[in-house]
Every structure is written in C-alpha cells, then in structure tokens.
Design a protein around this motif. Structure first.
Motif, PDB file in Angstrom:
ATOM      1  N   GLN A  24      28.503  35.373  -8.198  1.00 47.71           N
ATOM      2  CA  GLN A  24      29.299  34.661  -7.560  1.00 47.71           C
ATOM      3  C   GLN A  24      29.851  35.467  -6.371  1.00 47.71           C
ATOM      4  O   GLN A  24      30.194  36.332  -6.585  1.00 47.71           O
ATOM      5  N   THR A  26      32.056  35.983  -3.696  1.00 46.83           N
ATOM      6  CA  THR A  26      33.486  35.461  -3.335  1.00 46.83           C
ATOM      7  C   THR A  26      33.896  36.304  -1.983  1.00 46.83           C
ATOM      8  O   THR A  26      34.100  37.569  -2.226  1.00 46.83           O
ATOM      9  N   ARG A  75      33.626  30.163   3.426  1.00 47.80           N
ATOM     10  CA  ARG A  75      34.100  29.841   2.159  1.00 47.80           C
ATOM     11  C   ARG A  75      33.461  28.208   2.038  1.00 47.80           C
ATOM     12  O   ARG A  75      33.261  27.959   0.799  1.00 47.80           O
ATOM     13  N   LYS A  76      33.836  27.353   3.093  1.00 49.12           N
ATOM     14  CA  LYS A  76      33.358  26.122   2.773  1.00 49.12           C
ATOM     15  C   LYS A  76      31.606  25.802   2.589  1.00 49.12           C
ATOM     16  O   LYS A  76      31.220  25.183   1.481  1.00 49.12           O
ATOM     17  N   SER A  79      31.379  26.759  -1.188  1.00 49.56           N
ATOM     18  CA  SER A  79      31.986  25.844  -2.025  1.00 49.56           C
ATOM     19  C   SER A  79      31.621  24.209  -1.987  1.00 49.56           C
ATOM     20  O   SER A  79      31.343  23.473  -2.805  1.00 49.56           O
ATOM     21  N   ASP A  80      31.063  24.061  -0.698  1.00 49.08           N
ATOM     22  CA  ASP A  80      30.797  22.396  -0.500  1.00 49.08           C
ATOM     23  C   ASP A  80      29.159  22.450  -0.282  1.00 49.08           C
ATOM     24  O   ASP A  80      28.635  22.907   0.831  1.00 49.08           O
TER      25      ASP A  80
END
Length: 222
Positions: A24, A26, A75-76, A79-80
């Motif tokens: 992942q 992050t 980040r989007k 995650s999206d």
C-alpha cells in the motif's frame, strides 16, 4: 518486589514484526512538487502492478502530469478508482495505445464486414462450381473419352501392320481389276486402245502398291 524488564528473572517479550500483506502506497510527507511527482509515479507503478520499469519518455510525461497536483489530488488518485482511471486515460501514452487499439479494432471490423459482403458472391461461385462439376465436367469427360477412342482407332488404322495390310489389299484389288479388264478384251467387250490405256494405269498402280509394301515391310523388319 518489583521486577524490571531485562533482569534475569523476567525477560522482555519479543517484538513481533508484522509484514503487510498488501503493498500500500500511503502518502506521508511531500515537501515539493518534484517529490510529489516522484511519489505519485511510484504509487501509480504499484497501482498498475507493473514489474518492469517505466520507459524514460513515458516517465517524464507522467511526472509532468503529476508535478502540479496537490497532496489531496494524489491521495484521491490512490483512493478513488474513477479519478485514477480518468487520470490514466488522460496520459499521452495511454491515449496513443487506445488510439492504436481502436484503429486495429476498426480495421478488423471493416475486414469482417467486407468478408460478410463477399459471402453471397462466394456462395454463388461455389454453386457454379458445383454445377460445372456435375454437368459441364461430365460432358467434358464424355468428349474426352470419345477423343481417346478415336485416337485409338487412328493409331490402329495407321499402325505398321494396318498400313501393310492396306497396301496388300490395294495391290490385290488393282491386280483383280486388271484381270477383269483382260477378260473383257478377250470377250471383245472393249477395244484394244481402251484396254491398253486402262491396263497400263492398273498395272502401274499395282506395282506401286506392291513395291511400297515391300519397302515398308523391309523397313519394319530392319
């Protein structure tokens, strides 16, 4: 009595090292646009599960597309799913690949349509071939057999044995006609002048047939 960790009576519990099952990416600290682009590029590479390195030209294009994005945008992207797919589709290498894919698909569809359009003609030609095979071919075979039969007859007729036999028959016929002519003279059925004229022709023909037959027979025997 208090016991301290690390004494002989009580050992400190071992720390368990946990390894994450999923890789992942992050975001932690992004200090500059270049570091953000590098971070985004590495995350996209992990997101695509690619084991090979990104080509330099494509990597430069991806960095240019990511360098002005904020931390929230990065980040989007992670995650999206829709945002990630939209961004991926906006990259020039992906656009080029999609364009080539669409061109190949369109060409394949065009070839398929052309083949379908030719199918009635192919069926018609197949039917014509069937008609030719069942009718015209049969007639052609019959004609061929007739020609072969005639060829065999001609070969027999003009074979050496047939030629010798024909010369012999012609000589015998001419000889018989000359004998009949001589009998007519004796019976006073024709005059002498007519007899001489016809008899000379018959005897000339007879000797020609006889000599030709003798010559041919000698050649064949030799």
């Amino acid at each position: 009595m208090f016991k301290f960790w690390g004494s002989r009576g009580q050992e400190a519990p071992p720390h368990r090292l946990e390894t994450p099952t999923d890789t992942q990416c992050t975001p932690s600290v992004v200090n500059s646009p270049s570091s953000a682009a590098s971070f985004g590029l590495s995350c996209l590479s992990e997101r695509q599960n690619t084991s090979s390195q990104v080509p330099p030209v494509e990597a430069a294009g991806i960095i240019d597309a990511l360098k002005d994005k904020s931390d929230d945008d990065l980040r989007k992207l992670l995650s999206d799913e829709d945002a990630y797919n939209t961004f991926l589709a906006s990259l020039e290498p992906v656009k080029t690949q999609n364009k080539v894919r669409d061109e190949l698909r369109n060409e394949t569809l065009q070839l398929a349509r052309e083949n379908l359009e030719k199918e009635p003609k192919i069926t018609e030609l197949r039917d014509q071939c069937m008609v030719i095979r069942t009718t015209e071919l049969a007639a052609a075979r019959e004609t061929l057999h007739e020609l072969e039969r005639r060829k065999e007859e001609l070969l027999k007729r003009y074979s050496p044995a047939s030629l010798l036999h024909g010369l012999e028959e012609a000589a015998n016929k001419t000889d018989g006609e000359s004998e009949d002519l001589h009998k007519q003279l004796l019976d006073r059925e024709i005059d002498l002048a007519t007899f001489v004229q016809k008899y000379k022709k018959l005897r000339h023909a007879y000797h020609m047939y006889a000599l030709t037959r003798l010559s041919a027979k000698t050649s064949i025997a030799g």
